[in-house]
Design a protein around this motif. Structure first.
Motif, PDB file in Angstrom:
ATOM      1  N   ASN A 275       1.004  -1.157   0.005  1.00 58.50           N
ATOM      2  CA  ASN A 275       0.069   0.056   0.134  1.00 58.50           C
ATOM      3  C   ASN A 275       0.946   1.300  -0.087  1.00 58.50           C
ATOM      4  O   ASN A 275       2.109   1.015  -0.050  1.00 58.50           O
ATOM      5  N   GLU A 276       0.262   2.563   0.091  1.00 58.73           N
ATOM      6  CA  GLU A 276       0.977   3.645  -0.162  1.00 58.73           C
ATOM      7  C   GLU A 276       1.978   3.638   0.958  1.00 58.73           C
ATOM      8  O   GLU A 276       3.293   4.253   0.869  1.00 58.73           O
ATOM      9  N   GLU A 277       1.749   3.641   2.133  1.00 62.42           N
ATOM     10  CA  GLU A 277       2.339   3.810   3.288  1.00 62.42           C
ATOM     11  C   GLU A 277       3.692   2.556   3.176  1.00 62.42           C
ATOM     12  O   GLU A 277       4.883   2.996   3.520  1.00 62.42           O
ATOM     13  N   GLU A 278       3.246   1.671   2.877  1.00 56.02           N
ATOM     14  CA  GLU A 278       4.425   0.546   2.871  1.00 56.02           C
ATOM     15  C   GLU A 278       5.335   0.730   1.574  1.00 56.02           C
ATOM     16  O   GLU A 278       6.430   0.508   1.776  1.00 56.02           O
ATOM     17  N   ARG A 279       5.028   1.486   0.533  1.00 54.20           N
ATOM     18  CA  ARG A 279       5.913   1.919  -0.550  1.00 54.20           C
ATOM     19  C   ARG A 279       6.950   2.855  -0.040  1.00 54.20           C
ATOM     20  O   ARG A 279       8.146   2.951  -0.687  1.00 54.20           O
ATOM     21  N   LYS A 280       6.522   3.670   0.951  1.00 55.34           N
ATOM     22  CA  LYS A 280       7.445   4.456   1.599  1.00 55.34           C
ATOM     23  C   LYS A 280       8.805   3.796   2.183  1.00 55.34           C
ATOM     24  O   LYS A 280       9.782   4.471   2.367  1.00 55.34           O
ATOM     25  N   TYR A 281       8.591   2.738   2.476  1.00 58.70           N
ATOM     26  CA  TYR A 281       9.660   1.968   3.238  1.00 58.70           C
ATOM     27  C   TYR A 281      10.042   0.608   2.767  1.00 58.70           C
ATOM     28  O   TYR A 281      10.830  -0.358   3.268  1.00 58.70           O
ATOM     29  N   MET A 282       9.884   0.540   1.346  1.00 53.45           N
ATOM     30  CA  MET A 282      10.256  -0.376   0.678  1.00 53.45           C
ATOM     31  C   MET A 282      11.902  -0.669   0.478  1.00 53.45           C
ATOM     32  O   MET A 282      12.319  -1.943   0.606  1.00 53.45           O
ATOM     33  N   GLU A 283      12.426   0.416   0.547  1.00 51.35           N
ATOM     34  CA  GLU A 283      13.912   0.321   0.265  1.00 51.35           C
ATOM     35  C   GLU A 283      14.348   0.005   1.844  1.00 51.35           C
ATOM     36  O   GLU A 283      15.725  -0.653   1.946  1.00 51.35           O
ATOM     37  N   GLU A 284      13.665   0.018   2.840  1.00 48.89           N
ATOM     38  CA  GLU A 284      14.407  -0.568   4.064  1.00 48.89           C
ATOM     39  C   GLU A 284      14.054  -2.220   4.149  1.00 48.89           C
ATOM     40  O   GLU A 284      14.718  -2.605   4.778  1.00 48.89           O
ATOM     41  N   ARG A 285      13.127  -2.458   3.718  1.00 47.18           N
ATOM     42  CA  ARG A 285      12.545  -4.074   3.897  1.00 47.18           C
ATOM     43  C   ARG A 285      12.882  -4.775   3.023  1.00 47.18           C
ATOM     44  O   ARG A 285      12.809  -6.095   3.045  1.00 47.18           O
ATOM     45  N   CYS A 286      13.096  -4.419   1.708  1.00 45.31           N
ATOM     46  CA  CYS A 286      13.386  -5.212   0.763  1.00 45.31           C
ATOM     47  C   CYS A 286      14.715  -4.824  -0.340  1.00 45.31           C
ATOM     48  O   CYS A 286      14.930  -3.523  -0.253  1.00 45.31           O
ATOM     49  N   HIS A 287      15.419  -5.668  -0.588  1.00 54.56           N
ATOM     50  CA  HIS A 287      16.687  -5.625  -1.231  1.00 54.56           C
ATOM     51  C   HIS A 287      16.634  -6.425  -2.465  1.00 54.56           C
ATOM     52  O   HIS A 287      16.191  -7.677  -2.254  1.00 54.56           O
ATOM     53  N   PHE A 288      17.114  -6.107  -3.655  1.00 58.80           N
ATOM     54  CA  PHE A 288      17.185  -6.719  -4.939  1.00 58.80           C
ATOM     55  C   PHE A 288      18.496  -7.019  -5.237  1.00 58.80           C
ATOM     56  O   PHE A 288      19.107  -6.204  -5.807  1.00 58.80           O
ATOM     57  N   TYR A 289      18.864  -8.265  -5.621  1.00 62.94           N
ATOM     58  CA  TYR A 289      20.307  -8.471  -6.147  1.00 62.94           C
ATOM     59  C   TYR A 289      20.230  -9.651  -7.456  1.00 62.94           C
ATOM     60  O   TYR A 289      19.628 -10.469  -7.339  1.00 62.94           O
ATOM     61  N   SER A 290      21.045  -9.116  -8.189  1.00 59.46           N
ATOM     62  CA  SER A 290      21.259  -9.922  -9.638  1.00 59.46           C
ATOM     63  C   SER A 290      22.702 -10.585  -9.632  1.00 59.46           C
ATOM     64  O   SER A 290      23.542  -9.984  -8.981  1.00 59.46           O
ATOM     65  N   GLY A 291      22.674 -11.744 -10.540  1.00 55.61           N
ATOM     66  CA  GLY A 291      24.040 -12.170 -10.630  1.00 55.61           C
ATOM     67  C   GLY A 291      24.064 -13.843 -10.334  1.00 55.61           C
ATOM     68  O   GLY A 291      22.931 -14.391  -9.810  1.00 55.61           O
ATOM     69  N   ASP A 292      24.995 -14.239 -10.570  1.00 57.28           N
ATOM     70  CA  ASP A 292      25.484 -15.682 -10.366  1.00 57.28           C
ATOM     71  C   ASP A 292      25.424 -16.019  -8.663  1.00 57.28           C
ATOM     72  O   ASP A 292      26.046 -14.843  -7.964  1.00 57.28           O
ATOM     73  N   TRP A 293      25.105 -16.916  -8.332  1.00 58.13           N
ATOM     74  CA  TRP A 293      24.969 -17.278  -6.936  1.00 58.13           C
ATOM     75  C   TRP A 293      26.324 -17.409  -6.322  1.00 58.13           C
ATOM     76  O   TRP A 293      26.168 -16.919  -5.058  1.00 58.13           O
ATOM     77  N   MET A 294      27.645 -17.722  -6.976  1.00 61.65           N
ATOM     78  CA  MET A 294      28.774 -17.702  -6.343  1.00 61.65           C
ATOM     79  C   MET A 294      29.081 -15.955  -6.028  1.00 61.65           C
ATOM     80  O   MET A 294      29.618 -15.798  -4.880  1.00 61.65           O
ATOM     81  N   SER A 295      28.557 -15.359  -6.997  1.00 56.69           N
ATOM     82  CA  SER A 295      28.955 -13.931  -6.900  1.00 56.69           C
ATOM     83  C   SER A 295      28.162 -13.209  -5.737  1.00 56.69           C
ATOM     84  O   SER A 295      28.615 -12.302  -5.160  1.00 56.69           O
ATOM     85  N   VAL A 296      26.819 -13.495  -5.701  1.00 62.82           N
ATOM     86  CA  VAL A 296      25.858 -13.056  -5.005  1.00 62.82           C
ATOM     87  C   VAL A 296      26.306 -13.439  -3.337  1.00 62.82           C
ATOM     88  O   VAL A 296      26.252 -12.699  -2.537  1.00 62.82           O
ATOM     89  N   GLN A 297      26.616 -14.477  -3.114  1.00 62.06           N
ATOM     90  CA  GLN A 297      27.249 -15.215  -1.708  1.00 62.06           C
ATOM     91  C   GLN A 297      28.255 -14.060  -1.342  1.00 62.06           C
ATOM     92  O   GLN A 297      28.270 -13.643  -0.310  1.00 62.06           O
ATOM     93  N   LYS A 298      29.397 -13.852  -2.284  1.00 64.06           N
ATOM     94  CA  LYS A 298      30.602 -13.130  -1.701  1.00 64.06           C
ATOM     95  C   LYS A 298      29.858 -11.565  -1.538  1.00 64.06           C
ATOM     96  O   LYS A 298      30.437 -10.979  -0.647  1.00 64.06           O
ATOM     97  N   LEU A 299      28.845 -11.144  -2.282  1.00 62.94           N
ATOM     98  CA  LEU A 299      28.386  -9.671  -2.083  1.00 62.94           C
ATOM     99  C   LEU A 299      27.713  -9.807  -0.739  1.00 62.94           C
ATOM    100  O   LEU A 299      27.771  -8.779   0.230  1.00 62.94           O
ATOM    101  N   LEU A 300      26.777 -10.673  -0.348  1.00 58.47           N
ATOM    102  CA  LEU A 300      26.007 -10.728   0.713  1.00 58.47           C
ATOM    103  C   LEU A 300      26.855 -10.677   1.894  1.00 58.47           C
ATOM    104  O   LEU A 300      26.503 -10.448   3.094  1.00 58.47           O
ATOM    105  N   GLU A 301      27.762 -11.624   2.099  1.00 52.03           N
ATOM    106  CA  GLU A 301      28.561 -12.013   2.953  1.00 52.03           C
ATOM    107  C   GLU A 301      29.364 -10.815   3.396  1.00 52.03           C
ATOM    108  O   GLU A 301      29.920 -10.897   4.687  1.00 52.03           O
ATOM    109  N   LYS A 302      29.442  -9.565   2.805  1.00 51.74           N
ATOM    110  CA  LYS A 302      30.073  -8.390   2.988  1.00 51.74           C
ATOM    111  C   LYS A 302      29.256  -7.547   3.911  1.00 51.74           C
ATOM    112  O   LYS A 302      29.562  -6.733   4.555  1.00 51.74           O
ATOM    113  N   GLN A 303      27.876  -7.864   3.913  1.00 53.66           N
ATOM    114  CA  GLN A 303      26.773  -7.067   4.451  1.00 53.66           C
ATOM    115  C   GLN A 303      26.914  -7.176   6.001  1.00 53.66           C
ATOM    116  O   GLN A 303      27.107  -8.117   6.566  1.00 53.66           O
TER     117      GLN A 303
END
Length: 282
Positions: free
Chosen positions: A166-194
């Motif tokens: 809804n409109e209120e939830e869309r204001k906070y989408m960037e806080e609650r959702c993240h989107f990553y593209s790429g090969d699983w091996m590369s994604v794993q390395k990226l997420l492990e840095k978080q």
């Protein structure tokens, strides 16, 4: 000949398609996509939607894949040109523009369970349309979505999250959702840095068809699941002409020994499908 899952083929056809798949994988192995985060401001808001009615009465909206501009022949990349002609080409287009039945199975299963999603960190691997992850999101979870193709995230996944907010939830989408593209091996390395790189719940559907890529998928699961976390894998019992399936994946997990594994749901209508539950051994 474009590669497609086709359960009506002869043994000779399946062997030809399997050899074709292996050739494509070998040719594309050196062109694996580097992981990157796709920002929500890159989205194309959907003009129309299809409603999925769940057994518990809840609904989820998703874009009509047939109407996605990038998949209609007005191709802007190799992946989306391929998508207009084939369900899957390994390491080029991994099927994310299509709503796969196991994705619906997993969404239905989650809706039937008494899971307290509020406050959970969830990762959906190979998300495509992202229906299981979106269900967790609307129940209160913070969800990270991963797909091999950034075009799928921009054209389908992110618009689907937007449709179910809804409109209120869309204001906070960037806080609650993240989107990553790429090969699983590369994604794993990226997420492990978080700072917070481990998840309470990992979801995936129709991702274990290829025995070649299962090792990378399983590595992500082992690296990113919290000690008390859970994994749900929705897949066909056997992918004819491809080699993967739930029994074969179950063997891989048991031989590795990190997780316990069980079949928690079986679907016998049409092609046999299952949902597998994995958790850390005590």
């Amino acid at each position: 000949m474009a590669f497609r899952f086709n359960f009506g083929n002869t043994a000779e056809d399946l062997e030809e398609k399997y050899n074709e798949k292996l050739t494509a994988e070998n040719e594309n192995r050196n062109n694996l996509k580097t992981a990157q985060e796709i920002k929500i401001q890159d989205i194309t808001v959907a003009n129309s939607a299809v409603t999925l009615q769940l057994s518990n009465g809840q609904t989820l909206d998703h874009v009509n894949a047939d109407e996605v501009e990038l998949a209609t022949g007005r191709c802007q990349s190799e992946a989306t040109c391929v998508a207009a002609q084939s369900d899957l080409v390994p390491n080029v287009y991994e099927g994310g523009l299509k709503i796969w039945e196991c994705s619906v199975d997993l969404t239905e299963y989650l809706s039937s369970q008494q899971i307290a999603f509020g406050g959970l960190r969830v990762l959906e691997l190979g998300c495509g349309a992202g229906l299981p992850g979106i269900y967790a999101y609307i129940q209160g979870a913070a969800v990270d979505f991963q797909d091999y193709n950034e075009e799928v995230l921009k054209s389908v996944t992110i618009p689907n999250v937007h449709l179910n907010s809804n409109e209120e939830e869309r204001k906070y989408m960037e806080e609650r959702c993240h989107f990553y593209s790429g090969d699983w091996m590369s994604v794993q390395k990226l997420l492990e840095k978080q700072p917070e790189c481990r998840y309470d719940l990992i979801l995936t559907s129709e991702t274990i068809y290829s025995t070649v890529s299962q090792g990378k998928l399983y590595s992500v699961m082992k690296a990113l699941l919290k000690q008390e976390g859970n994994i749900y894998v929705a897949a066909k019992t056997y992918y004819f002409g491809v080699g993967g399936g739930t029994r074969q994946f179950e063997d891989l997990v048991k031989k590795d020994g990190t997780f316990s594994i069980e079949v928690c749901k079986t679907y016998s209508d049409g092609v046999q499908r299952e949902i597998l539950h994995l958790w850390h051994k005590k």
